[in-house]
Design a protein around this motif. Structure first.
Motif: not given
Length: 558
Positions: A82, A86, A263
């Motif tokens: 994740d 990002k 996510e």
């Protein structure tokens, strides 16, 4: 502050349809075989179609020796993916499926935790897409066909005293470790002593996780040695003519499963060999497929680096022709304190001295992983009880080992909490530092390979093996199996074979109790100390707390 449970967090996840997750990797919907709305298998035709693409970067996540304080290796693996997404990297996670044994026993599930999880959490930790059931069925079909062959005249002249193929089930059940079958008279066959292993210790599991396609799968299944004749010549699965039917049972299980993180990043969850009694890595087909579809693939190897990472390097990478570009070693302040002699009940109090005293366990893992020629970063999986002084003690120690330790708050903050770790991983992976090489060459004698692992990874003085074991290893070499890698089966809690010996012990011995030839999987299993291939349940298993609530939702999974 009230902290939500893993299952509560997972239940609130805003999942996307699995076709959207596949589309993000460039997988057309017609090549996804959906299991509901949030799980799918990836078709073999699509996998074949992407083989000419270049590989992305491969990142291995491993850890210190596990302690009751918990290290959070899977949580870190998911959080790192994740975090990589990002910072703009196209990243995917590759982890193993969960075994029902630890889910209902003591260890819990295998989907991560906090805000760094793979979902659907409940299905992943229970029946999922049925892969483990298929493996169990295929394994036990072979068992049934062996006994059936003996019953109907034993044309192959199997020595009933030398049937090596046991049965399996995906549950911890100590009562089945050693049993007698076929009692009850002539119609029920010939009585003999045998036993059960847990499914994740099955050679069929190892074979599925190391096979490239269905043809490779069937060949490996056919190569399984199931018994011996009185003249000690081997009987293979193909002699029993079970390999075809076993492949049919495993046809769907062979295809990698695609799910998502909290996510909505892609997660390949496939295979599940234990790392203390098997090779502890997710499937080759899942990892190699992910490498064709993502810029970064983050995978984990089970338990501590002395087991999972060693087997990842020496077995999986060797067999699959892959190599890690960087390695993350997960550690916690709490675990350092436990290695430093602090009881679990006292972990909440600051104790910098105990942290420093426990750090040599981490230091040895760093040195061991670096010995494979790969760069290392340490992820300090953050707990709210950690103090600044304790964290700094770990950072200072790691700096002295020539590496960097980075605090990661993925459990609390999801991918945002792993951004610093992700940036360092990218820096290492794109530096070109990795010059990976396995620990030993293929042509090294089997016993010397065992000694190499024991002395260089465990820092043992000697390997203890009686004449029978040494003779067995030489016989396998003469039969053409001398080039196989070694799969060490030992306790995960220590570098030694004594689970109570924490830290970084030296001067110990590694006693070998038994060796098993996994000719289909392509490795030799070396069973050390008191390790069990069929675990038992604890006094109060997790199953006691698992139930359905008034809304029909599952409670108690973790």
């Amino acid at each position: 502050m009230t902290v939500k449970s893993d299952i509560e967090i997972a239940r609130e996840a805003k999942k996307r349809p699995i076709q959207e997750i596949g589309a993000g990797l460039g997988i057309p919907s017609e090549h996804l075989l959906p299991y509901g709305h949030d799980k799918a298998k990836i078709g073999q035709d699509f996998i074949n179609s992407v083989q000419d693409r270049p590989n992305g970067k491969l990142i291995l996540v491993t850890a210190i020796n596990p302690t009751p304080a918990g290290e959070g290796k899977t949580t870190t693996t998911v959080g790192l993916v994740d975090g990589l997404n990002k910072i703009g990297k196209k990243a995917a996670v590759c982890i193993r499926e969960a075994s029902l044994g630890p889910c209902f026993g003591m260890k819990g599930g295998a989907a991560g935790g906090g805000y760094a999880q793979v979902v659907p959490m409940e299905e992943m930790n229970l029946h999922f897409t049925g892969d483990f059931h298929a493996i169990t069925a295929a394994h036990n079909l072979l068992s049934a066909m062996i006994d059936n062959h003996i019953h109907w005249g034993n044309e192959l002249e199997i020595d009933e005293r030398r049937v090596t193929w046991r049965r399996v089930m995906d549950m911890n059940d100590r009562a089945l470790r050693d049993i007698v079958t076929s009692l009850g008279g002539v119609a029920n066959g010939f009585p003999r002593q045998t036993g059960f292993d847990i499914t994740v210790a099955s050679e069929v599991m190892a074979i599925l996780c190391l096979s490239r396609d269905l043809n490779d799968l069937q060949k490996r299944l056919g190569d399984i040695i199931v018994a011996y004749r009185r003249d000690r010549s081997p009987i293979y699965c193909r002699d029993i003519q079970a390999d075809g039917a076993m492949t049919v049972l495993l046809k769907d299980a062979m295809q990698p499963n695609l799910v998502q993180t909290l996510e909505n990043n892609p997660a390949f969850v496939h295979g599940g060999p234990f790392a203390n009694i098997a090779h502890g890595c997710n499937s080759v087909i899942a990892t190699t497929t992910a490498l064709k579809l993502a810029d970064y693939v983050v995978t984990e190897a089970g338990f501590g680096a002395d087991l999972g990472a060693e087997k990842f390097m020496n077995i999986k990478c060797r067999k699959a022709g892959i190599a890690p570009d960087a390695v993350v070693i997960v550690a916690t302040v709490r675990a350092m304190k436990m290695n430093g002699g602090v009881a679990k009940a006292d972990l909440g109090s600051e104790n910098v001295e105990a942290v420093q005293k426990g750090c040599p366990n981490l230091g040895r893992h760093i040195a061991n992983v670096k010995s494979f020629g790969v760069p290392v970063v340490v992820a300090i999986n953050h707990f709210i009880t950690d103090t600044d002084a304790e964290v700094q003690a770990v950072k200072d120690y790691v700096a002295k080992q020539g590496s960097q330790a980075i605090v990661s708050r993925h459990w609390e903050l999801g991918g945002e909490g792993a951004v610093d770790l992700a940036k360092r991983v990218v820096e290492l992976a794109e530096s070109g530092w990795s010059h990976f090489a396995p620990l030993y060459p293929d042509d090294m004698p089997l016993f010397q390979k065992i000694e190499t692992i024991a002395k260089r990874i465990y820092h043992a003085d000697e390997v203890l093996a009686d004449k029978k074991i040494r003779t067995q290893l030489r016989d396998w070499e003469e039969a053409g199996y001398g080039n196989l890698p070694i799969c060490m089966a030992k306790t995960q809690y220590s570098f030694s074979t004594d689970p109570n010996l924490r830290g970084a012990p030296t001067g110990h011995s590694v006693p070998i109790r038994e060796v098993r030839l996994s000719a289909g999987a392509g490795f030799v299993v070396v069973i050390c100390g008191e390790i069990m291939t069929m675990p038992g349940l604890p006094r109060h298993p997790a199953a006691e707390q698992i139930h359905l609530n008034d809304l029909g939702q599952i409670e108690g999974l973790f």
